[in-house]
Design an enzyme around this catalytic site. Structure first.
Site, PDB file in Angstrom:
ATOM      1  N   ASP A  31      69.811  36.496  17.762  1.00 51.75           N
ATOM      2  CA  ASP A  31      70.649  35.673  18.640  1.00 51.75           C
ATOM      3  C   ASP A  31      71.868  36.503  19.019  1.00 51.75           C
ATOM      4  OD1 ASP A  31      72.525  33.569  19.586  1.00 51.75           O
ATOM      5  OD2 ASP A  31      70.945  32.219  18.914  1.00 51.75           O
ATOM      6  N   ASP A  50      70.701  41.089  21.529  1.00 59.02           N
ATOM      7  CA  ASP A  50      70.249  40.466  22.779  1.00 59.02           C
ATOM      8  C   ASP A  50      68.764  40.765  22.973  1.00 59.02           C
ATOM      9  OD1 ASP A  50      69.828  40.112  25.730  1.00 59.02           O
ATOM     10  OD2 ASP A  50      71.982  39.724  25.654  1.00 59.02           O
ATOM     11  N   ILE A  51      67.999  39.752  23.366  1.00 58.62           N
ATOM     12  CA  ILE A  51      66.557  39.978  23.543  1.00 58.62           C
ATOM     13  C   ILE A  51      66.251  40.892  24.735  1.00 58.62           C
ATOM     14  CG2 ILE A  51      65.728  37.876  22.398  1.00 58.62           C
ATOM     15  CD1 ILE A  51      65.322  36.782  25.349  1.00 58.62           C
ATOM     16  N   PHE A  72      63.433  30.670  21.872  1.00 57.80           N
ATOM     17  CA  PHE A  72      64.378  29.695  22.446  1.00 57.80           C
ATOM     18  C   PHE A  72      65.415  30.367  23.341  1.00 57.80           C
ATOM     19  CE2 PHE A  72      63.168  27.814  18.350  1.00 57.80           C
ATOM     20  CZ  PHE A  72      62.855  26.519  18.727  1.00 57.80           C
ATOM     21  N   ASN A  91      68.634  36.380  32.353  1.00 60.76           N
ATOM     22  CA  ASN A  91      68.490  36.004  30.935  1.00 60.76           C
ATOM     23  C   ASN A  91      67.120  35.398  30.621  1.00 60.76           C
ATOM     24  OD1 ASN A  91      69.660  36.142  28.417  1.00 60.76           O
ATOM     25  ND2 ASN A  91      70.425  34.051  28.503  1.00 60.76           N
ATOM     26  N   TYR A 140      66.842  27.108  37.156  1.00 56.05           N
ATOM     27  CA  TYR A 140      66.534  27.047  35.727  1.00 56.05           C
ATOM     28  C   TYR A 140      65.050  26.720  35.521  1.00 56.05           C
ATOM     29  CZ  TYR A 140      66.142  24.774  31.164  1.00 56.05           C
ATOM     30  OH  TYR A 140      65.714  24.387  29.918  1.00 56.05           O
ATOM     31  N   LYS A 144      61.823  29.152  34.087  1.00 55.00           N
ATOM     32  CA  LYS A 144      60.993  28.753  32.940  1.00 55.00           C
ATOM     33  C   LYS A 144      59.515  28.670  33.349  1.00 55.00           C
ATOM     34  CE  LYS A 144      63.891  28.092  29.519  1.00 55.00           C
ATOM     35  NZ  LYS A 144      63.709  28.435  28.108  1.00 55.00           N
ATOM     36  N   HIS A 188      75.971  18.248  28.428  1.00 57.92           N
ATOM     37  CA  HIS A 188      74.899  17.268  28.236  1.00 57.92           C
ATOM     38  C   HIS A 188      75.465  15.855  28.076  1.00 57.92           C
ATOM     39  CE1 HIS A 188      72.903  21.054  26.999  1.00 57.92           C
ATOM     40  NE2 HIS A 188      71.909  20.528  27.692  1.00 57.92           N
TER      41      HIS A 188
END
Ligand SMILES: NC(=O)c1ccc[n+]([C@@H]2O[C@H](COP(=O)([O-])OP(=O)(O)OC[C@H]3O[C@@H](n4cnc5c(N)ncnc54)[C@H](O)[C@@H]3O)[C@@H](O)[C@H]2O)c1
Ligand SMILES: O=c1ccn([C@@H]2O[C@H](COP(=O)(O)OP(=O)(O)O[C@H]3O[C@H](CO)[C@@H](O)[C@H](O)[C@H]3O)[C@@H](O)[C@H]2O)c(=O)[nH]1
Length: 328
Positions: A31, A50-51, A72, A91, A140, A144, A188
């Site tokens: 993460d 970082d991925i 995730f 990202n 977004y 995905k 949220h």
């Protein structure tokens, strides 16, 4: 052998790490702490990185014996994605690509990944099923969906098996009270409403009351984060057993309008929670409600916290005991 969890310091990732550890799995977390919290990682081995950084991934895959990945790590805000689409392509898509490339090069062939109800866009029918048209209304959801497709093409070419879990609106917190939702800035609905109940905000803004719904406000399907966490472990078991790629919806299969959520929160918190109507937020579909029958039948997923009251109560317990999130 261990499970590599990307984004394990985040909201849903941290609850899934807790569930994996409870099930006796070895866990490794990567993460970059861009939106996650070190304190949310309840166990396993943690790598801060970082991925999209191939060197970090190579180091992890060389050092740890990784059997499978649960992915995730992503940017996940509908409104932000409309304002900053390239952040999402970078990202979410470049991130998934770099991760997948590293997995293939290191011979790791199982991945469970976070997808979203936002892949459907404005659903053509309610409740929405996995085979229904996917026409995202925001970048977004688009990134995905592209990630899901990338995984599917790589199944044929490289033998990578993926399960994409399309979650609806995650909410709630761990019943132990140790981890919960702490996004900064928060965007949220449920945590924002509870911040009003804690007098940290003066009111909740309702984004539009002219949608084609019963009371004019958007309808969403709220699913408890503990039920999502359990579904990831079940999906991993399914991949181990059947070695087949799939897509599953994960929701409670009931829709609540924004006004209904506010009303329920008033009852639970005993706070008047003032609300005012502001313009629609760009990219928001009117209604999204899941049909999760496929996950219930094939993964044997039995959500335990389906009532909206239970979901809000569980979130309220976390927010009351951690009014400043992980900062305390
Ligand atoms: N919260 C929801 O309602 C919801 C619904 C549907 C899907 N999802 C998806 O579930 C996943 C988790 O969502 P969340 O609410 O827990 O979000 P979150 O922001 O709390 O968690 C994401 C985690 O990933 C980390 N991260 C982000 N980019 C990274 C990168 N490039 N490298 C390494 N780490 C990185 C962040 O620091 C954070 O810890 C996301 O993929 C999101 O799109 C969330
Ligand atoms: O201050 C607020 C915040 C939200 N809303 C509304 O509340 C609903 C829920 O919004 P939010 O909690 O921001 O979630 P969504 O935009 O529905 O998106 C969540 O749920 C999606 C799946 O349905 C995931 O893909 C996303 O990652 C996740 O952020 C929407 O209709 C919003 O317009 C308000 O009216 N006021």
């Amino acid at each position: 052998m261990a499970v590599l969890v990307t984004g394990g310091a985040g909201y849903i990732g941290s609850h899934t790490v807790a569930e994996l550890l409870r099930q006796g799995e070895q866990v490794v977390v990567i993460d970059n702490l861009s939106t996650g919290h070190k304190k949310a990682i309840v166990g396993g081995t943690f790598y801060q990185g970082d991925i999209r950084d191939r060197h970090v991934l190579d180091a992890i895959f060389r050092k740890e014996e990784i059997e499978a990945v649960i992915h995730f790590a992503a940017s996940s805000l509908v409104g932000e994605s409309v304002l900053e689409p390239l952040k999402y392509y970078d990202n979410n898509l470049l991130g998934a690509y770099t991760l997948l490339r590293a997995m293939i090069d290191h011979g790791v062939k199982k991945i469970v990944c976070s997808s979203t109800a936002a892949t459907y866009g404005e659903p053509k029918r309610i409740p929405v099923q996995e085979g229904d048209p996917t026409e995202p209304t925001n970048p977004y959801g688009e990134t995905k969906l592209a990630m899901e497709h990338m995984f599917r093409w790589c199944e044929r070419a490289y033998g990578v098996r993926s399960i994409s879990l399309r979650y609806f609106n995650a909410a709630g917190a761990h019943p132990d009270g140790m981890i919960g939702e702490d996004h900064r800035p928060e965007s949220h609905l449920i945590p924002l409403i509870l911040q009003v109940a804690l007098d940290q905000r003066s009111l909740i803004q309702i984004f539009g009351d002219d949608f084609p719904t019963q009371d004019g406000t958007c309808m969403r399907d709220y699913v408890h984060v503990m039920d999502l966490a359990k579904a990831h472990w079940l999906a991993l078991q399914h991949l181990r057993k059947h070695n087949r790629s799939e897509v599953y919806n994960l929701g409670s299969d009931i829709g609540f309008s924004v006004r209904e959520v506010v009303e329920k929160a008033r009852l639970i918190t005993g706070h008047p929670i003032p609300a005012s109507v502001s313009p629609r937020r760009e990219g928001d579909p009117a209604i999204i409600i899941a049909s999760s029958g496929k996950a219930r039948n094939e993964l044997l997923w039995k959500p335990a916290y389906t009532r909206l009251e239970t979901i809000i109560e569980s979130a309220w317990n976390w927010h009351k005991s951690h009014p400043n999130g992980y900062s305390e």
